[in-house]
Design an enzyme around this catalytic site. Structure first.
Site, PDB file in Angstrom:
ATOM      1  N   SER A   1       0.859  -1.178   0.000  1.00  7.82           N
ATOM      2  CA  SER A   1       0.000   0.000   0.000  1.00  7.82           C
ATOM      3  C   SER A   1       0.897   1.230   0.000  1.00  7.82           C
ATOM      4  O   SER A   1       2.106   1.129   0.275  1.00  7.82           O
ATOM      5  CB  SER A   1      -0.875  -0.003   1.259  1.00  7.82           C
ATOM      6  OG  SER A   1      -1.508   1.234   1.471  1.00  7.82           O
TER       7      SER A   1
ATOM      8  N   TYR B   1      -3.142  -1.179   9.973  1.00 12.90           N
ATOM      9  CA  TYR B   1      -3.044  -1.450   8.534  1.00 12.90           C
ATOM     10  C   TYR B   1      -1.622  -1.179   8.056  1.00 12.90           C
ATOM     11  O   TYR B   1      -1.033  -1.987   7.319  1.00 12.90           O
ATOM     12  CB  TYR B   1      -4.051  -0.574   7.803  1.00 12.90           C
ATOM     13  CG  TYR B   1      -4.053  -0.713   6.306  1.00 12.90           C
ATOM     14  CD1 TYR B   1      -4.640  -1.820   5.700  1.00 12.90           C
ATOM     15  CD2 TYR B   1      -3.492   0.265   5.498  1.00 12.90           C
ATOM     16  CE1 TYR B   1      -4.664  -1.944   4.314  1.00 12.90           C
ATOM     17  CE2 TYR B   1      -3.501   0.154   4.112  1.00 12.90           C
ATOM     18  CZ  TYR B   1      -4.089  -0.962   3.530  1.00 12.90           C
ATOM     19  OH  TYR B   1      -4.105  -1.069   2.158  1.00 12.90           O
TER      20      TYR B   1
END
Length: 270
Positions: free
Chosen positions: A138, A151
């Site tokens: 990400s 995350y």
């Protein structure tokens, strides 16, 4: 360069979102694609729509991932490209998170990739012409954000795994190559990540539709656009596949903080 045409490719989380986009583009470039997903209905529907094969998998379970690999080899004889893409993106402030929250997000986002790498790497290494592994990280792999700390922990882990393994394989002269996919804002159903969370792992993590907040004004892309970026990275054996190069300023700001930390404590002469 890694050849795509004629290769067997496995894409986890391939029933929807970025995984589907990658699978579609791999098919367009001549690969035989197996998509794997925990959601059977979405898996079967997507496989039929894009011309892929579908195999159910739970990436949090190493036995399930091994069964996936065994089935692919039984059907096709080999695997040339593996995309460890399955992931979730629920949010919570870290002080509010329970251990069950941590277990859930780590099991999917980090252990899912670890299971995929440990299971498929030996198969790729056994190929005379090697292969390619893509791990979905990400933009949070490079720059964490408040409210998405857990995350970011998982995606930093995916980045470290990818980068370190790439170094080790290069030292060995291996023909297996690695890519870290770092997507920004992509139109997916990550806003409903908790739909498959076991009840035993319920906690503070919550689904958030970031397209309804400040992020709605950012540049959003479709999954197939991410797929094209991924296949280009595979063909070129690129270590990084970035969907939003225009976000470099976010990464640069974090890197500047690190640099300042180094400069703040110079080596003292003896």
């Amino acid at each position: 360069m890694t050849q795509i045409e004629g290769r067997v490719a496995v894409v986890t989380g391939g029933g929807s979102g970025i995984g589907r986009g990658i699978a579609e583009q791999l098919i367009a470039e001549g690969a035989r694609v197996v998509i794997a997903d925990i959601e059977r209905e979405a898996l079967e529907q997507t496989a039929a729509e894009i011309g892929a094969e579908g195999i159910h998998v739970d990436v949090t379970d190493p036995a399930s991932v091994q069964a996936l690999a065994d089935e692919v080899v039984a059907r096709h004889g080999s695997v040339g490209i593996v995309v460890n893409n399955a992931g979730v993106g629920p949010l919570a402030r870290m002080a509010d998170m329970t251990l069950a929250d941590w277990r859930f997000i780590l099991d999917v986002n980090l252990w899912g990739v670890i299971h995929g790498v440990s299971t498929f790497l030996p198969l790729l290494q056994a190929n005379p012409d090697g292969g390619h592994i893509v791990n979905t990280g990400s933009m949070a792999s490079f720059a964490p954000m408040a409210g998405a700390g857990a995350y970011a922990v998982t995606k930093y882990g995916v980045a470290a795994l990818t980068e370190a393994l790439a170094l080790e394989l290069a030292e060995e002269g291996s023909d297996v190559h690695l890519t870290l996919l770092a997507p920004g804002t992509v139109r997916t159903n990550i806003k409903s990540s908790l739909r498959n969370r076991p009840a035993s792992l319920a906690g503070a993590l919550a689904d958030v539709d970031i397209s309804e907040g400040p992020a709605r004004d950012l540049r959003w892309i479709d999954p197939i656009d991410a797929g094209r970026i991924v296949t280009r990275a595979i063909r070129n054996d690129d270590l990084y596949a970035v969907t939003h190069p225009d976000w470099w300023h976010l990464v640069e700001a974090r890197q500047q903080q690190v640099r300042e930390g180094f400069e703040r404590y110079p080596v003292e002469s003896a």
